[in-house]
Design a protein around this motif. Structure first.
Motif, mmCIF file in Angstrom:
data_model
loop_
_atom_site.group_PDB
_atom_site.id
_atom_site.type_symbol
_atom_site.label_atom_id
_atom_site.label_comp_id
_atom_site.label_asym_id
_atom_site.label_seq_id
_atom_site.Cartn_x
_atom_site.Cartn_y
_atom_site.Cartn_z
ATOM 1 N N UNK A 58 0.834 -1.209 0.000
ATOM 2 C CA UNK A 58 0.000 0.000 0.000
ATOM 3 C C UNK A 58 0.868 1.259 0.000
ATOM 4 N N UNK A 59 1.929 1.230 0.791
ATOM 5 C CA UNK A 59 2.846 2.374 0.863
ATOM 6 C C UNK A 59 3.513 2.627 -0.489
ATOM 7 N N UNK A 60 3.956 1.548 -1.151
ATOM 8 C CA UNK A 60 4.544 1.699 -2.480
ATOM 9 C C UNK A 60 3.521 2.257 -3.472
ATOM 10 N N UNK A 61 2.280 1.761 -3.384
ATOM 11 C CA UNK A 61 1.245 2.242 -4.295
ATOM 12 C C UNK A 61 0.998 3.736 -4.108
ATOM 13 N N UNK A 62 0.989 4.189 -2.873
ATOM 14 C CA UNK A 62 0.791 5.616 -2.624
ATOM 15 C C UNK A 62 1.935 6.442 -3.209
ATOM 16 N N UNK A 63 3.111 5.811 -3.310
ATOM 17 C CA UNK A 63 4.260 6.485 -3.910
ATOM 18 C C UNK A 63 4.386 6.229 -5.414
ATOM 19 N N UNK A 64 3.347 5.574 -5.994
ATOM 20 C CA UNK A 64 3.297 5.431 -7.437
ATOM 21 C C UNK A 64 3.861 4.147 -8.018
ATOM 22 N N UNK A 65 4.100 3.112 -7.164
ATOM 23 C CA UNK A 65 4.680 1.861 -7.632
ATOM 24 C C UNK A 65 3.663 0.721 -7.593
ATOM 25 N N UNK A 66 3.685 -0.122 -8.622
ATOM 26 C CA UNK A 66 2.809 -1.293 -8.692
ATOM 27 C C UNK A 66 3.450 -2.499 -8.006
ATOM 28 N N UNK B 120 -6.477 5.010 3.906
ATOM 29 C CA UNK B 120 -6.505 4.035 2.821
ATOM 30 C C UNK B 120 -7.844 4.046 2.099
ATOM 31 N N UNK B 121 -8.903 4.196 2.860
ATOM 32 C CA UNK B 121 -10.236 4.222 2.254
ATOM 33 C C UNK B 121 -10.345 5.361 1.251
ATOM 34 N N UNK B 122 -9.691 6.469 1.559
ATOM 35 C CA UNK B 122 -9.722 7.606 0.645
ATOM 36 C C UNK B 122 -8.849 7.424 -0.575
ATOM 37 N N UNK B 123 -7.853 6.526 -0.496
ATOM 38 C CA UNK B 123 -6.947 6.308 -1.617
ATOM 39 C C UNK B 123 -7.486 5.317 -2.639
ATOM 40 N N UNK B 124 -8.330 4.375 -2.185
ATOM 41 C CA UNK B 124 -8.822 3.328 -3.070
ATOM 42 C C UNK B 124 -9.724 3.933 -4.145
ATOM 43 N N UNK C 239 -7.370 -7.268 -7.468
ATOM 44 C CA UNK C 239 -6.750 -6.000 -7.860
ATOM 45 C C UNK C 239 -7.300 -4.840 -7.038
ATOM 46 N N UNK C 240 -6.403 -4.014 -6.529
ATOM 47 C CA UNK C 240 -6.768 -2.777 -5.849
ATOM 48 C C UNK C 240 -6.038 -1.626 -6.531
ATOM 49 N N UNK C 241 -6.775 -0.576 -6.858
ATOM 50 C CA UNK C 241 -6.124 0.638 -7.320
ATOM 51 C C UNK C 241 -5.994 1.569 -6.130
ATOM 52 N N UNK C 242 -4.743 1.897 -5.801
ATOM 53 C CA UNK C 242 -4.440 2.740 -4.643
ATOM 54 C C UNK C 242 -3.765 3.996 -5.165
ATOM 55 N N UNK C 243 -4.474 5.111 -5.126
ATOM 56 C CA UNK C 243 -3.934 6.323 -5.730
ATOM 57 C C UNK C 243 -3.773 6.116 -7.217
ATOM 58 N N UNK C 244 -2.548 6.334 -7.714
ATOM 59 C CA UNK C 244 -2.311 6.192 -9.154
ATOM 60 C C UNK C 244 -1.656 4.857 -9.514
ATOM 61 N N UNK C 245 -1.516 3.952 -8.547
ATOM 62 C CA UNK C 245 -0.851 2.668 -8.789
ATOM 63 C C UNK C 245 -1.766 1.503 -8.422
ATOM 64 N N UNK C 246 -1.258 0.284 -8.637
ATOM 65 C CA UNK C 246 -2.062 -0.919 -8.442
ATOM 66 C C UNK C 246 -1.344 -1.930 -7.554
#
Length: 287
Positions: A63-71, A100-104, A112-119
């Motif tokens: 989740x942390x990586x996804x918030x930073x733009x990494x899949x 996290x709820x706001x990022x999904x 599959x979960x889309x978290x911010x701009x990553x997956x």
């Protein structure tokens, strides 16, 4: 400032945004996890006992990586385990965290979960065709000893266009020199040491060497006085300079470990029960 620190530091992010069973995420009683969370080495393997917080680490880091733009891709032995993990761990983590709820985003299902701009992708190892078209930055092998070996090099190839290329593998071991134990033996072999406040001896928390007696106390391997197994210890590297960072996490270091239950399990005599005690309770391979 706190938000910027969280983006750069997985431990800070986890404490700030995660809850476990409704309670804030903390490292108290799990001091061995702090260095694992801080370690940004590209390749890490973790040989572990059961229920000591490593699967939760996988959830947090992806989740942390996804918030930073990494899949990221987490691979499980089979689809039923994948489904249980996502429902029990991943979905619960999202429900308990307003952040996290706001990022999904609009894509939110079992695989599959889309978290911010990553997956973050979740796949079972029995269906390798499902990962052939993925573009990922980090892959995670959960319970690698049960994962189909053929999918591991295939997952590694999905990292080809990434600048990050992180690889993570964790498992309770099965037999010596296969699976996670083979990976750990090829790593720099980090072992958790705690200090006896009586004689100042630094030692690994070992079921046999620390003489867990009938009272359930963990004893110093040297002076045989009780030691606090939950003290803040340190990871000692056996083979510095090796390309893989490897951690062997002892069950005795975790606050949730039930010593009485382990003592009862250690006295069982069937082959399956002995194997389970070594693998799941001690986190050690056994043949």
């Amino acid at each position: 400032l706190g938000i910027e620190r969280a983006k750069k530091n997985l431990g800070v992010w986890s404490v700030r945004y995660r809850k476990i069973r409704g309670e804030p995420f903390l490292f108290e009683g799990h001091r061995y996890l702090e260095a694992i969370y801080r370690d940004r080495h590209p390749v890490k393997v973790i040989q572990k006992a059961s229920q000591i917080g490593i699967s939760e680490y996988f959830v947090n880091e992806t989740f942390w990586l996804a918030e930073n733009g990494y899949n990221s891709l987490i691979i499980f032995p089979a689809t039923p385990q994948l489904n249980d993990f996502v429902r029990a761990r991943v979905n619960t983590a999202i429900e308990e965290s307003e952040h996290l709820h706001g990022l999904i985003k609009e894509i939110d299902n079992i695989g599959l979960k889309r978290v911010g701009r990553a997956f973050v992708y979740y796949r079972g190892s029995q269906e390798p065709r499902q990962i052939k078209t993925m573009d990922i930055d980090a892959n995670y092998l959960d319970e690698v000893d049960e994962i189909s070996p053929a999918i591991i090099p295939m997952a590694d190839k999905r990292l080809g266009h990434s600048k990050l290329r992180w690889k993570r593998a964790a498992s309770t071991p099965t037999y010596p020199e296969i699976g996670i134990n083979k990976m750990f033996m090829e790593s720099d072999q980090r072992e958790w040491h705690v200090k006896c406040l009586g004689c100042n001896t630094h030692q690994i928390l070992d079921w046999f060497a620390n003489l867990v007696n009938e009272t359930g106390k963990v004893l110093c391997c040297r002076c045989h006085n009780p030691i606090d197994r939950l003290l803040e210890g340190e990871w000692v590297v056996k083979y510095p300079g090796r390309a893989i960072h490897g951690y062997m996490v002892p069950k005795l270091a975790c606050i949730r470990t039930n010593i009485a239950e382990l003592m009862n399990n250690s006295k069982k005599t069937s082959a399956d029960e002995i194997q389970a005690f070594w693998n799941f309770d001690l986190g050690l391979p056994h043949a």
